[in-house]
Design an enzyme around this catalytic site. Structure first.
Site: not given
Ligand code: HMN
Length: 289
Positions: A45, A134, A162, A186, A188-189, A205
């Site tokens: 992110t 991660y 994570k 990791g 959110d959905e 994110s």
């Molecule tokens: C990061 O490394 O910034 C976050 O931990 C990533 C986080 O797991 C997000 N994954 C990605 O962006 C690939 C999720 O928050 C994701 O953006 C969200 O679930 C929407 O798909």
């Protein structure tokens, strides 16, 4: 109570330069408005893998200056360049006082497990900090088995994962087998099912713009109020679906810009946003924030 940790967005100007004042503002916004328990700095992110070492260090420094010790900070230091990862780890721990680091699994080359294990053990060898693995197989192509997680966890400095994947069977197996290791979800959905498995925290994110609903889901699951958890996860997923359809990082940034923090652009080669994306983001702010 499981921790809510925002994967921090990082603002860049049109030339890809860090916008320092906006970075300060988005950190403060997450602490005082979103009321999250922590920040994951330098993750996907944060567009981290497109940045040079100096910029990465500057981001870690500014975040620490603003947050001080008010919330937990986790620095993602992983890099294909293991020497850069070690330099960043030493910097955040020894000079800035971060207590937790995290590292993405090395990607692009098809490293075997022994190489990946050596990578992690080498990164933690010279720093006094906990490391959170991660794991994000969809982006790295690296999938660990239950036993391979076990081998990494044999190192006492490797204190958690994570876990950004939709395999809840593996998540449950890890939860049961390693109750003393930290499990952060990791996606959110999928917060509700992850919370049901019994996570220690969630790193996401979309918490930059949707932290209150995420907190409600965690509270509802922990209070055995499944009806509320489902309702709030459904609202959340309506929002996430629209964010993903409009471009994840551009939309999250545009939503915060609409809230008064100029988040600039995504870092090239990511696309700069269009007027249509701006309009959608403005509507989402009205409807959901
Ligand atoms: C990061 O490394 O910034 C976050 O931990 C990533 C986080 O797991 C997000 N994954 C990605 O962006 C690939 C999720 O928050 C994701 O953006 C969200 O679930 C929407 O798909």
């Amino acid at each position: 109570m499981a921790q809510l940790i925002t994967a921090l967005l990082v603002p860049f100007d049109e030339q890809g330069k860090l916008m320092e004042e906006s970075l300060r503002q988005v950190v403060e916004y997450n602490i005082t408005e979103n009321k999250v328990d922590g920040l994951y700095v330098g993750g996907s992110t944060g567009e981290n893998f497109m940045l040079d070492t100096t910029t990465k260090k500057n981001i870690f420094k500014i975040v620490k200056e603003v947050a001080e010790d008010r919330i937990e900070l986790i620095a993602q230091v992983g890099s294909l360049n293991i020497y850069e990862a070690k330099e960043l780890a030493a910097y955040v721990v020894n000079e800035l006082g971060y207590q937790k680091i995290s590292s993405v699994t090395p990607f692009y080359y098809k490293f075997d497990f022994e190489e990946i294990k050596n990578y992690y053990f080498e990164i933690v060898k010279d720093v006094e900090a906990e490391l959170i693995v991660y794991s994000i197989p969809a982006l790295t192509g690296v999938n660990f088995s239950e036993d391979q997680f076990g081998e990494l966890f044999e190192n006492p400095k490797i204190t958690g994962v994570k876990y950004t994947a939709g395999d809840f069977y593996l998540m449950e197996r890890l939860r049961s087998r390693f109750p003393d290791k930290l499990m952060y979800s990791g996606f959110d959905e999928m917060l509700l099912p992850a919370a049901a498995v019994g996570i220690d925290g969630a790193i996401g994110s979309t918490f930059n713009v949707n932290a209150k609903r995420a907190r409600q889901i965690l509270t509802a699951v922990e209070g055995n109020d499944l009806a509320t958890a489902r309702k709030v996860q459904a609202e959340t997923n309506d929002l996430i679906q629209k964010i993903l359809a409009n471009g994840l990082y551009n939309t999250l940034k545009l939503m915060l810009t609409e809230k008064g923090i100029d988040m600039g652009y995504c870092h090239l080669p990511m696309k700069h946003y269009t007027n249509e994306q701006v309009e959608v983001a403005q509507e989402l702010v009205k409807e959901y924030m």
